[in-house]
Write a protein that holds these residues in place. Structure first.
Motif, PDB file in Angstrom:
ATOM      1  N   HIS A  17      -0.749  -4.389   4.937  1.00 58.12           N
ATOM      2  CA  HIS A  17       0.671  -3.973   4.993  1.00 58.12           C
ATOM      3  C   HIS A  17       1.438  -4.818   3.985  1.00 58.12           C
ATOM      4  O   HIS A  17       1.903  -5.914   4.293  1.00 58.12           O
ATOM      5  CB  HIS A  17       1.206  -4.154   6.421  1.00 58.12           C
ATOM      6  N   HIS A  19       4.164  -4.106   0.697  1.00 55.32           N
ATOM      7  CA  HIS A  19       4.910  -3.245  -0.229  1.00 55.32           C
ATOM      8  C   HIS A  19       4.901  -3.954  -1.573  1.00 55.32           C
ATOM      9  O   HIS A  19       5.474  -5.049  -1.686  1.00 55.32           O
ATOM     10  CB  HIS A  19       6.344  -3.065   0.263  1.00 55.32           C
ATOM     11  N   HIS A 197       5.227   3.454   9.367  1.00 53.33           N
ATOM     12  CA  HIS A 197       5.987   2.402  10.034  1.00 53.33           C
ATOM     13  C   HIS A 197       6.596   3.038  11.289  1.00 53.33           C
ATOM     14  O   HIS A 197       7.249   4.088  11.204  1.00 53.33           O
ATOM     15  CB  HIS A 197       7.144   1.923   9.152  1.00 53.33           C
ATOM     16  N   HIS A 221       3.584  -2.074  11.809  1.00 48.67           N
ATOM     17  CA  HIS A 221       4.419  -2.828  12.767  1.00 48.67           C
ATOM     18  C   HIS A 221       3.989  -2.445  14.194  1.00 48.67           C
ATOM     19  O   HIS A 221       3.023  -2.973  14.688  1.00 48.67           O
ATOM     20  CB  HIS A 221       5.926  -2.604  12.563  1.00 48.67           C
ATOM     21  N   ASP A 278       4.030  -7.930   4.502  1.00 53.26           N
ATOM     22  CA  ASP A 278       5.101  -6.937   4.351  1.00 53.26           C
ATOM     23  C   ASP A 278       5.775  -7.024   2.971  1.00 53.26           C
ATOM     24  O   ASP A 278       5.406  -6.265   2.066  1.00 53.26           O
ATOM     25  CB  ASP A 278       6.131  -7.073   5.483  1.00 53.26           C
TER      26      ASP A 278
HETATM   27 ZN    ZN Z   1       6.598  -2.598   5.758  1.00 52.98          ZN
END
Ligand code: ZN
Ligand code: HPA
Length: 334
Positions: A17, A19, A197, A221, A278
């Motif tokens: 996870h 980005h 998500h 998440h 993240d």
């Molecule tokens: Zn995320």
């Protein structure tokens, strides 16, 4: 370094996870703004960092989309991705499954091709230079329409071999997974893996929708699943992987204190929990810092750390053979 900190550093890890635009460090942001001769609202790297104060997801997203506007050329996407892979090499991350947000770029006039070819060229170099294997996941921005998502999927089809899956990110509350039912079905039809998500700020019902309507292969998440006994049971039964992001949860006030983070109760409930960063540049740490933060705040044992690290591979989209090779390598180290 404590023994457990050393273990966290030494174990080969996967990140599921991440980005890629959220790994854009202020230094590179500043350099790209200069290189692309952009009018940039910040006058120093410190000023950019000082702006990173969030009380909820939307505060972060506003700054995240502004930050990524310095990415214009194929080389910019290459440099961004390569900087992250160098960090992975330092932290002993050997497999990555990275998200990218094409609509954050195409809406500014940057082509999908520029984005995906820059990211892909860096991933190929990272595999050759550091031995880091990879998958790529195209995320749809959920604050935009499903029609826009379908348009993006169609653009991606010309380069379909460069992606492995689709995901769903951006402003969660008010944009339930069901809004994207058709585009997820189309992506599945195209042979892509599905993630979304859900349950970061949104209610457990959004997680239910991601499971039953989008038919996701992995949940991003998922923290608020813990509010529903029946959902916990479903996630446990299916051994659905959850990509939990501790420092993100703290920075976006999903938890008020790391000591209150639910990751230990999630593990104790029998869920397949993985640890991830993240948007590391915005949330104050890469993968190892996330492991360290939960280890220290929740007093996690060596066995729990090893379980979480193994789960990173078990929950990945690698083949069973590749998963077993990584799990065996971990067993040899502990
Ligand atoms: Zn995320
Ligand atoms: N949640 C939703 N959208 C995002 C995130 C996140 O944590 N990071 C980047 N886009």
């Amino acid at each position: 370094m404590t023994n457990l900190a050393q273990l966290i550093q030494d174990l080969p890890k996967a990140e599921l996870h991440l980005h890629i635009e959220g790994s854009l460090e202020p230094e590179l942001m500043f350099e790209l703004a200069k290189r692309n001769e952009l009018d940039f609202p910040y006058s120093s790297v410190e000023e950019i960092r000082n702006a990173y104060q969030f009380t909820q997801l939307q505060d972060f997203l506003d700054i995240y989309y502004a930050g990524m506007s310095v990415l214009i050329k194929e080389q910019d996407f290459y440099d961004l991705t390569m900087a992250y892979l160098k960090k992975c090499d330092e932290q002993n991350i050997v497999h990555v499954e990275i998200f990218f947000d094409p609509q954050g770029h195409t809406e500014r006039g940057v082509s999908y091709k520029t984005v995906i070819t820059g990211i892909n060229r860096a991933l190929k170099d990272g595999l050759a230079d550091f031995g880091i294997s990879y998958k790529t996941i195209l995320c749809f921005l959920r604050h935009l329409s499903e029609e826009d998502a379908i348009k993006t999927l169609n653009e991606a089809k010309e380069f379909i071999e460069l992606i492995d899956g689709v995901g769903l990110d951006s402003s969660e509350v008010g944009n339930p997974p069901s809004k994207f039912k058709n585009v997820f079905a189309m992506a599945k039809e195209a042979g892509l893996k599905l993630v979304a998500h859900a349950g970061e700020e949104g209610p457990p019902e959004y997680v239910e929708e991601a499971l039953s309507i989008l038919k996701i292969d992995r949940l991003d998440h998922g923290n608020r699943s813990m509010e529903s006994e029946s959902l916990i049971e479903k996630l446990k039964e299916s051994q659905m992987a959850l990509t939990v992001c501790p420092l993100s949860n703290l920075k976006l006030c999903v938890v008020n204190d790391m000591k209150d983070h639910p990751i230990k109760s999630m593990l104790d409930a029998g869920l397949l929990i993985t640890v991830n960063s993240d948007d590391p540049s915005y949330f104050g740490g890469y993968l190892n810092e996330n492991y360290l933060a939960i280890q220290e705040s929740l007093n996690l044992s060596k066995e729990m750390i090893v379980t979480l690290v193994k789960n990173g591979f078990i929950g990945s989209f690698l083949s069973d053979d590749e998963k077993n090779r990584h799990l065996d390598a971990i067993d040899l180290l502990v």
